[in-house]
Design a protein around this motif. Structure first.
Motif, mmCIF file in Angstrom:
data_model
loop_
_atom_site.group_PDB
_atom_site.id
_atom_site.type_symbol
_atom_site.label_atom_id
_atom_site.label_comp_id
_atom_site.label_asym_id
_atom_site.label_seq_id
_atom_site.Cartn_x
_atom_site.Cartn_y
_atom_site.Cartn_z
ATOM 1 N N ASP A 1 0.809 -1.293 0.038
ATOM 2 C CA ASP A 1 -0.104 -0.097 -0.001
ATOM 3 C C ASP A 1 0.775 1.227 0.136
ATOM 4 N N HIS A 2 1.839 1.333 0.894
ATOM 5 C CA HIS A 2 3.000 2.357 0.961
ATOM 6 C C HIS A 2 4.292 1.894 0.926
ATOM 7 N N LEU A 3 5.207 2.512 0.293
ATOM 8 C CA LEU A 3 6.394 2.228 0.360
ATOM 9 C C LEU A 3 7.339 3.408 0.289
ATOM 10 N N VAL A 4 8.253 3.666 1.486
ATOM 11 C CA VAL A 4 9.137 4.773 1.722
ATOM 12 C C VAL A 4 10.445 4.342 1.523
ATOM 13 N N VAL A 5 11.119 5.219 0.729
ATOM 14 C CA VAL A 5 12.342 4.901 0.647
ATOM 15 C C VAL A 5 13.311 6.046 0.941
ATOM 16 N N GLN A 6 14.245 5.727 1.857
ATOM 17 C CA GLN A 6 15.129 6.975 2.439
ATOM 18 C C GLN A 6 16.730 6.393 1.932
ATOM 19 N N ASP A 7 17.299 7.427 1.002
ATOM 20 C CA ASP A 7 18.610 6.746 0.285
ATOM 21 C C ASP A 7 19.419 8.072 -0.275
ATOM 22 N N ILE A 8 20.493 7.598 -0.469
ATOM 23 C CA ILE A 8 21.542 8.759 -1.088
ATOM 24 C C ILE A 8 21.308 8.778 -2.656
ATOM 25 N N PHE A 9 21.038 7.602 -3.148
ATOM 26 C CA PHE A 9 20.654 7.559 -4.591
ATOM 27 C C PHE A 9 19.475 7.144 -5.097
ATOM 28 N N PHE A 10 18.969 7.369 -6.180
ATOM 29 C CA PHE A 10 17.684 7.072 -6.746
ATOM 30 C C PHE A 10 17.605 5.781 -7.198
ATOM 31 N N THR A 11 17.281 4.784 -6.323
ATOM 32 C CA THR A 11 17.497 3.318 -6.490
ATOM 33 C C THR A 11 16.419 2.585 -7.372
ATOM 34 N N ALA A 12 16.737 1.690 -7.828
ATOM 35 C CA ALA A 12 15.464 0.675 -8.408
ATOM 36 C C ALA A 12 14.183 0.519 -7.471
ATOM 37 N N THR A 13 14.747 0.490 -6.138
ATOM 38 C CA THR A 13 13.684 0.408 -5.076
ATOM 39 C C THR A 13 12.825 1.666 -4.903
ATOM 40 N N ALA A 14 13.685 2.782 -5.025
ATOM 41 C CA ALA A 14 13.253 4.226 -4.920
ATOM 42 C C ALA A 14 12.211 4.521 -5.911
ATOM 43 N N GLU A 15 12.389 3.936 -7.405
ATOM 44 C CA GLU A 15 11.583 3.971 -8.331
ATOM 45 C C GLU A 15 10.140 3.708 -8.035
ATOM 46 N N LEU A 16 10.133 2.407 -7.091
ATOM 47 C CA LEU A 16 8.854 1.792 -6.827
ATOM 48 C C LEU A 16 8.187 2.706 -5.704
ATOM 49 N N ALA A 17 8.732 3.609 -4.856
ATOM 50 C CA ALA A 17 8.188 3.984 -3.957
ATOM 51 C C ALA A 17 7.290 5.017 -3.971
ATOM 52 N N ASP A 18 6.413 5.345 -2.933
ATOM 53 C CA ASP A 18 5.339 6.346 -3.069
ATOM 54 C C ASP A 18 6.057 7.699 -2.434
ATOM 55 N N VAL A 19 6.971 7.378 -1.448
ATOM 56 C CA VAL A 19 7.663 8.731 -1.136
ATOM 57 C C VAL A 19 9.145 8.153 -0.979
ATOM 58 N N VAL A 20 9.955 9.258 -1.386
ATOM 59 C CA VAL A 20 11.347 9.288 -1.436
ATOM 60 C C VAL A 20 11.893 10.211 -0.571
#
Lengths: 537, 584
Positions: free
Chosen positions: A272-291
């Motif tokens: 339902d909701h994916l949050v990604v906290q990272d230094i680069f825009f990873t493949a996981t971040a591409e799937l996120a609702d909030v980066v």
């Protein structure tokens, strides 16, 4: 192991030890700094024995290389144990004084004769014997391992098999002799130490330990669950079941680093909701609702990191995070406030001091002392404690302090992804020196060493498959297939292939791997996949 | 280790050359066939790396048999010895007699150093350039190069010829025809003695490799006495005689042997430095060619005195006859029990191995010599520690010059005058160049008289290129160790006649050091280049004496080894004497 999750020895000990056993580790490519210490040891006269299915760049330095079949480490270790016992080379005094369960162990390894192990592993009996005698007779020995041991469905059992050898020979708890799991990230040790584990509070205190839990509850003013949570593999299964609906990912790229990548991405997509906290825009971040863009941990962040030798060192911010990126602590504190908890504006040092008040093994490591001493190895229990060079010295006291160390009998259990006529080649995965994991951090700059994604074959297999170097081949497993150029590698033998996983954009190796994970540790069997290889038209 | 081998494969002949030194490969990991078991086990590590010292012998085998070292051959060598190709390439390219850039059936090294260039070498150069092409060219079968001093100054001009699969030879009094001709030129030894002939006593023997003949004139009496009186007594005898090293450094020999004997060690070595490469010097060659047993006996006595059970003779690659004679003498000595597990039944084991240099003057420096034997570039080590503490393969080692060992034999054998005699090499503008044996106290003028000098020379260089030009007043100074004698160096006396262009000679000396500097340390690597360049400007008329003095001081004070420390001596002395730069 023995209750504390850290290597027992200091890096300096490998420079002065008599024997180095490198088991399931290609440290030359994957742990180059540690390998420098190892090379100093060799330069000082240490012998090195390498155990690895491939004769890697690390194994090329060894006085003896044992090329066992993938996933037969327990068979080899048990045969070594049996031989040490049969040859009368055990440290009987240490066993009697400091261990429990020897008899059950001795019985369990009895069937693992040198010849039987040679059958199971492919390694000549004489070489196994030589390893056993060298390890038992060495005055001091460092037994080092990494993912070749732990990226298996029976990872914990593999580790127990190695610990058993150290207990047989007294190669633990004294200077120069120890057990060294080399950690892969600069702070993966620290992550676990700080409690980023589903069953541990910071400082390796078990969630089931009422006293420990109460201290944290008092400090934090809330209830702390007494049952362990889910590790990563369990989280993915929960996602598939629909029990896990939201995920907060910090500095991890599971969309590309998980085994059976197709399945992993599907699970992440279903949240339902994916949050990604990272230094680069990873493949996981591409799937996120909030980066949430975060500051880099090594130049833009203030705090500490902990290395494989349990050494806590200071890291200092020298530049602020760029653009919208923010420090990890800032982000977490802001999030906490919006969730109804005001933690103020703590500095990194304030957070650290709170940790020290709750984690006995870190208690004496004030920032001042860390700076003064250039880093301190835990346990460091008070401000007079200089830290601990090696662990488990207590086992050498008479009588030993604390609980005795247990032998843990374990049985050979071959990899889960079976080799059949349809999938006859054993594919193992690993790393190159010039790249890092899924390539997020290392793929952004050029390197003359970088080969790109390839399927590495022995000269014999390439010849029999009619594949020349550079030709494209399709590698097929039960879970998926990828196309990659062929590379011929003499470090491989017929039936054994290798792929790195650094180039998921081009060659997504984890589409092939099996996520069969170890129930005790949660790590998946990245090291053993069954494949077939065909020419790609 | 990260060994990435070249893609080219070695030929059958190249593999055969390498295998002749290393034996055939036993596993797929060192270049043999990949067997099933190789996929599951391999050895290497310390045992493999311990064979690194065989690199130079292997490269020699390839140069000798094939005429050069191809990529494929180098790859096979690296596979056999587990050496990274870049490192092996660095070793091979360090040495002037090894070629990685071309494989040539015949390679001619033509000397144009200070004696040869005044004896017809320049004409020969022109002839060869006409026949083959400019220096470095090949006509398909022959390649030729300029060479620094080949140690044949008594019979200049000289050339050294490598013929793949055939052998190596020296050509003296060379002309184009002689260069083309096959077998070794024999020649009568050119020597004389002022006073008693001690070191040159056996030079006239018809067969220098005849052990019986050696013994008949007192050979091995020295070793017998040494075995009788024991190591301590031998060292005392040598110390009492005041024997000093004859290679140039003049270190007291007895003290050196004592230092090694006193070291707590399980292994010690003695090394004979037969890398004689100082321009104008050929006495060691003469000793090895004419009296090889004296060198073998001397090294054996040194081994016995110091407690070493293994000796090495490092002979320069351009001395094929000397090497052959030494090997023959060693074989004869072994057969007769003078070498082996139990020398003359004394219980003392001693063996000698010959190692060949490959064309690098710097390898005459003792620590560079060690590096070369150990299979590396000949780059000197920082001292301390000194070789007597940390030497060959890290063990306590005594290094002695050829002549020192021959003198030691005579001293221990109680030959009269043994402690007071010295070999001088006289060449250049003299009637009969050669070795002159004379007692200490002899003068340059007396040496020139023996060699036959019809007119006073324009200039005299004493001690080789690392020595200096002598003022005419110094030609009458008694020669020895210590003032008022000029530094002895290698004992070479080169006379330059009135017609010689001294600008050319001094520039040639500067070129020599620029070429031979190993390049390791800044003062010498940069200093020798700048000295060469600055000297050219001086000769062209610029007043660069101040700059040359500065360069000289830096090299003298700050170079790691003797090459850099002495590279400016001859140039400075030539300027001071007004021999160059038009200030005559």
């Amino acid at each position: 192991m023995f209750g504390a999750g850290g290597g027992t020895s200091s890096y300096e000990e490998i420079e002065h030890t008599d024997l180095i056993v490198l088991w399931g580790s290609n440290a030359r490519a994957a742990h180059p700094i540690f390998f420098h210490h190892l090379l100093k040891g060799i330069d000082n006269g240490a012998r090195m024995i390498a155990i690895d299915p491939r004769r890697t760049e690390s194994a090329a330095w060894a006085d003896l290389w044992l090329g066992l079949d993938v996933g037969t480490d327990i068979a080899l270790a048990n045969a070594v144990g049996r031989e040490i016992i049969a040859a009368g080379l055990t440290d009987d005094e240490f066993i009697a004084r400091a261990t429990t369960g020897f008899d059950a162990y001795a019985e369990s390894v009895e069937p693992y004769t040198l010849d039987h192990a040679a059958d199971l592993t492919g390694v000549p009996a004489e070489a196994i014997r030589e390893l056993a005698h060298a390890y038992a007779k060495a005055p001091t020995a460092q037994l080092c391992w990494t993912l070749g041991i732990t990226e298996h469905h029976n990872a914990s059992d593999n580790v127990f098999a190695l610990i058993d050898l150290a207990l047989l020979t007294g190669h633990v708890g004294r200077y120069g002799s120890g057990l060294v799991p080399i950690r892969g990230q600069n702070n993966v040790q620290g992550g676990g130490d700080m409690g980023a584990l589903p069953n541990k509070l910071p400082g390796f205190q078990d969630v089931a330990d009422d006293g420990a839990r109460r201290r944290f509850e008092d400090a934090w003013g809330c209830a702390v669950p007494a049952e362990p949570g889910w590790h990563l593999s369990q989280m993915f299964e929960a996602m598939e079941r629909g029990d896990l609906r939201a995920l907060y990912v910090i500095g991890e790229n599971p969309a590309q680093s998980e085994a059976d990548g197709t399945r992993a991405r599907r699970a992440l997509d279903g949240l339902d909701h994916l949050v990604v906290q990272d230094i680069f825009f990873t493949a996981t971040a591409e799937l996120a609702d909030v980066v949430l863009p975060a500051g880099a941990a090594w130049a833009e962040s203030e705090g500490t990191v902990t290395s494989s030798e349990r050494r806590v060192q200071r890291v200092r911010r020298v530049v602020p995070p760029p653009g919208n990126a923010r420090d990890d602590i800032d982000i977490l504190v802001d999030l906490a406030r919006r969730l109804g908890h005001d933690w103020g504006q703590p500095t990194a040092e304030e957070v650290w001091d709170e940790l020290r008040s709750l984690s006995p093994i870190h208690a004496g490591m004030s920032y001042r002392r860390l700076e003064e001493l250039g880093g301190i190895q835990w346990p460091c229990r008070d401000e007079e404690d200089p830290g601990s060079r090696f662990l488990h010295g207590r086992l050498w006291e008479d009588p030993p302090r604390g609980p005795k160390a247990p032998f843990t009998p374990v049985e050979h259990d071959p990899p889960k992804d079976e080799l059949t006529d349809d999938y006859p080649i054993r594919l193992t995965t690993g790393r190159h020196l010039d790249s890092y994991n899924t390539g997020v951090q290392s793929g952004r700059y050029r390197s003359p060493r970088r080969t790109g994604g390839t399927i590495d074959l022995s000269p014999e297999d390439a010849a029999s498959m009619g594949l020349a170097a550079g030709e494209r081949a399709r590698v097929i497993s039960r879970r998926g297939s990828v196309v990659a150029p062929v590379r011929i590698d003499r470090s491989l033998r017929p039936g054994l292939a290798f792929m790195a996983f650094h180039y998921p954009e081009d060659v997504d190796t984890n589409r092939l791997t099996l996520d069969e994970w170890d129930p005790k540790s949660g790590t998946a069997e990245f090291k053993a996949t069954a494949v077939r290889i065909e020419r790609e038209p | 280790m990260d060994i990435r081998l070249p893609m080219a494969a070695a030929t059958v002949d190249e593999r055969r050359a390498v295998d002749r030194i290393l034996g055939p490969p036993t596993t797929g990991w060192e270049g043999g066939e990949r067997r099933r078991v190789d996929g599951h086990v391999a050895t290497g590590g310390h045992a493999a790396r311990a064979r690194r010292h065989l690199l130079l012998p292997v490269l020699h085998a390839l140069q000798d048999d094939i005429g050069g070292i191809s990529d494929g051959a180098l790859g096979y060598v690296c596979e056999r010895l587990t050496i990274p190709p870049a490192e092996a390439y660095g070793v091979a390219t360090f040495y002037g007699l090894l070629s990685v850039s071309e494989v040539s059936p015949t390679v001619i090294h033509l000397c144009d150093d200070i004696v040869c260039r005044t004896s017809g070498a320049k004409e020969l150069f022109t002839a060869l350039a006409d026949a083959i092409g400019p220096e470095g060219s090949s006509d398909g079968t022959r390649t030729w190069h300029r060479s620094n001093c080949l140690g044949q100054c008594d019979a200049a001009p000289a050339a050294f010829v490598q013929e793949a699969g055939v052998g190596r030879r020296v050509v003296v009094r060379a002309d184009l025809d002689r260069l083309a001709a096959g077998p070794i030129d024999g020649r009568d030894p050119a020597y004389a003695a002022i006073g008693d002939a001690v070191l040159t006593a056996r030079f006239g023997a018809p067969d220098p490799a005849d052990l019986d003949a050696y013994r008949a004139v007192g050979g091995y009496r020295g070793l017998r006495r040494a075995l009788e009186v024991g190591p301590d007594a031998v060292i005392a005898i040598v110390e009492a005689a005041g024997l000093r090293g004859r290679g140039g450094a003049a270190f007291p020999t007895g003290r050196k042997w004592r230092a090694v004997a006193d070291e707590e060690a399980t292994e010690r070595y003695v090394v004979c430095n037969a890398d004689e490469s100082e321009p104008g010097t050929f006495k060691d060659r003469m000793l090895m060619e004419r009296d090889p047993f004296s060198v073998v006996e001397g090294l054996t006595i040194a081994g016995h005195a110091t407690g070493a059970t293994k000796g090495f003779i490092y002979v320069r690659g351009e001395y094929p006859d000397a090497e052959d004679r030494l090997r023959a003498a060693i074989a004869a000595a072994e057969a007769a029990g003078y070498l082996g597990d139990d020398v003359l039944g004394s219980g003392f084991p001693f063996r000698i191995e010959v190692r060949r240099g490959a064309g690098a003057y710097i390898c005459g420096e003792e620590t560079a010599l060690f590096e070369s034997i150990e299979g590396r570039r000949g780059e000197p080590r920082a001292k301390p520690p000194y070789p007597t503490t940390v030497g060959l393969f890290g063990r306590p080692t005594a290094v002695n010059n050829v002549e020192t060992l021959a003198a030691a034999v005579a001293i221990v054998a109680e030959v009269p005058g043994a402690a007071d005699t010295k070999l001088f090499c006289v060449s250049g503008d003299v009637d009969a160049a050669g070795v002159v044996e004379a007692p200490f106290g002899v003068t340059v003028r007396e040496l020139l008289t023996v060699a036959g000098s019809s007119h006073p020379p324009q200039a005299v260089l004493f001690g080789g290129a690392a020595g200096r030009f002598l003022a005419p007043a110094e030609w009458d100074v008694p020669l020895g160790y210590g003032p008022p004698s000029p530094p002895m160096g290698s004992g070479a006396v080169v006379a330059f006649g009135p017609g010689v262009d001294m600008d050319d000679i001094v520039q040639r000396i500067a070129e020599f050091f620029r070429d031979e500097s190993c390049g390791q340390c800044v003062p010498c690597r940069e200093g020798t280049v700048r000295q060469d360049e600055t000297l050219r400007r001086l000769v062209a008329g610029a007043d660069e004496r101040g700059l040359l003095d500065e360069i000289a001081q830096v090299m003298r004070d700050a170079s790691i080894c003797g090459l850099g420390q002495t590279a400016a001596e001859a140039v400075s002395s030539a300027i001071a004497l007004g021999l160059v730069g038009g200030a005559r």
